[in-house]
Design a protein around this motif. Structure first.
Motif, PDB file in Angstrom:
ATOM      1  N   SER A   1       0.819   4.002  -2.941  1.00 25.27           N
ATOM      2  CA  SER A   1       0.505   5.407  -2.650  1.00 25.27           C
ATOM      3  C   SER A   1       1.596   6.321  -3.171  1.00 25.27           C
ATOM      4  O   SER A   1       1.314   7.395  -3.714  1.00 25.27           O
ATOM      5  N   ASN A   2       2.850   5.897  -3.021  1.00 23.49           N
ATOM      6  CA  ASN A   2       3.956   6.699  -3.554  1.00 23.49           C
ATOM      7  C   ASN A   2       3.904   6.782  -5.073  1.00 23.49           C
ATOM      8  O   ASN A   2       4.168   7.839  -5.667  1.00 23.49           O
TER       9      ASN A   2
ATOM     10  N   ARG B   1       0.825  -1.198   0.000  1.00 28.09           N
ATOM     11  CA  ARG B   1       0.000   0.000   0.000  1.00 28.09           C
ATOM     12  C   ARG B   1       0.863   1.252   0.000  1.00 28.09           C
ATOM     13  O   ARG B   1       0.558   2.225  -0.662  1.00 28.09           O
ATOM     14  N   PHE B   2       1.942   1.186   0.777  1.00 24.59           N
ATOM     15  CA  PHE B   2       2.842   2.331   0.845  1.00 24.59           C
ATOM     16  C   PHE B   2       3.465   2.615  -0.517  1.00 24.59           C
ATOM     17  O   PHE B   2       3.545   3.752  -0.966  1.00 24.59           O
TER      18      PHE B   2
ATOM     19  N   TYR C   1       1.205   6.549  -6.895  1.00 22.62           N
ATOM     20  CA  TYR C   1       0.069   7.416  -7.231  1.00 22.62           C
ATOM     21  C   TYR C   1       0.449   8.887  -7.100  1.00 22.62           C
ATOM     22  O   TYR C   1       0.141   9.699  -7.988  1.00 22.62           O
ATOM     23  N   LEU C   2       1.131   9.238  -6.003  1.00 22.30           N
ATOM     24  CA  LEU C   2       1.558  10.625  -5.814  1.00 22.30           C
ATOM     25  C   LEU C   2       2.538  11.057  -6.896  1.00 22.30           C
ATOM     26  O   LEU C   2       2.470  12.178  -7.403  1.00 22.30           O
TER      27      LEU C   2
END
Length: 264
Positions: free
Chosen positions: A9-10, A5-6, A12-13
């Motif tokens: 998320s990175n 997930r981490f 995606y950012l």
């Protein structure tokens, strides 16, 4: 699972920031192109920047834009702080809700409607379109922004601070200048810089209220872009991006100092 997930998320950012900044970096990159087009980079040159700084008309427009932005941001910050204090100190809930709703309506209203309404108003009042019409319009749409940024800081402030200062014999002016304003300083800075950036890049409202002989940078860039590709626009965009970056860093530094002073 947490690691996946981490990483997602990175990713995606990174994708979001790439979409946001890639067009800007593309403009900046081709501002150094000696070929004069945005399709083939032929070589490095500063000719477009030299041409930009020798364009007297454009320099006057830049100066007009900065003056309008600084004046409108300063005046709207003062008015916005007063408006936020008026909403905060309103005793009746209906009055407070009504004032806040009227303020928020101006924020969510389309710029085209605001610009057209100002054009009609200035025409009816006989106000000549130019410097003052643009300044008044920028103040009008900046005040609600300042109010909405200052008001949360007032709501965060504990009423006991004001009560304690009253018990110690502070006057109303002392409470305002030595208790309330120092506490809401980060919100005031946020309102000022937000109003400044809104004024600098506003196009829709300004397009309606500019007159012959006066214009701002956003309107001028739009007019030049319609005439065809010119790498002077790229050079101008690069300078504006750098200026905005300096503003953001300056705001961050001032906000950090304000937070430290409040804690002390």
């Amino acid at each position: 699972m947490k690691r996946k997930r981490f990483k997602l998320s990175n990713l995606y950012l990174a994708a979001v920031f790439f979409i946001l900044y890639a067009p800007i970096l593309y403009l900046v990159f081709y501002s150094f192109n000696s070929g004069g087009t945005m399709s083939n980079f032929e070589g490095f040159t500063l000719a477009w920047y030299k041409s930009l700084f020798t364009d007297t008309r454009l320099l006057v427009i830049v100066l007009n834009t900065i003056v309008i932005a600084l004046l409108s941001a300063t005046i709207s910050t003062v008015l916005g702080v007063i408006g936020a204090l008026a909403i905060y100190t309103a005793k009746q809930k209906y009055t407070k809700t009504s004032l806040l709703s009227l303020n928020n309506v101006l924020i969510v209203s389309p710029d085209v409607i605001i610009g057209a309404s100002f054009l009609i108003l200035f025409t009816m009042l006989g106000i000549q379109l130019g410097f003052y019409s643009v300044l008044l319009s920028h103040i009008a749409f900046s005040v609600p922004i300042v109010v909405i940024l200052v008001l949360p800081k007032l709501q965060e402030m504990s009423p006991t601070l004001i009560d304690a200062s009253r018990d110690l014999g502070a006057s109303t002016w002392d409470v305002l200048t030595k208790v309330i304003l120092p506490y809401i300083t980060p919100g005031v800075f946020a309102g000022f810089f937000t109003a400044l950036t809104y004024s600098l890049d506003d196009f829709a409202v300004t397009f309606f209220v500019t007159g012959n002989g006066f214009t701002t940078l956003a309107v001028e860039v739009y007019s030049r872009a319609r005439q065809g590709i010119s790498l002077e626009i790229n050079a101008l965009s690069a300078i504006l991006f750098l200026f905005t970056l300096i503003l953001v860093i300056g705001y961050y530094v001032l906000a950090q100092r304000g937070s430290k002073e409040v804690r002390r």
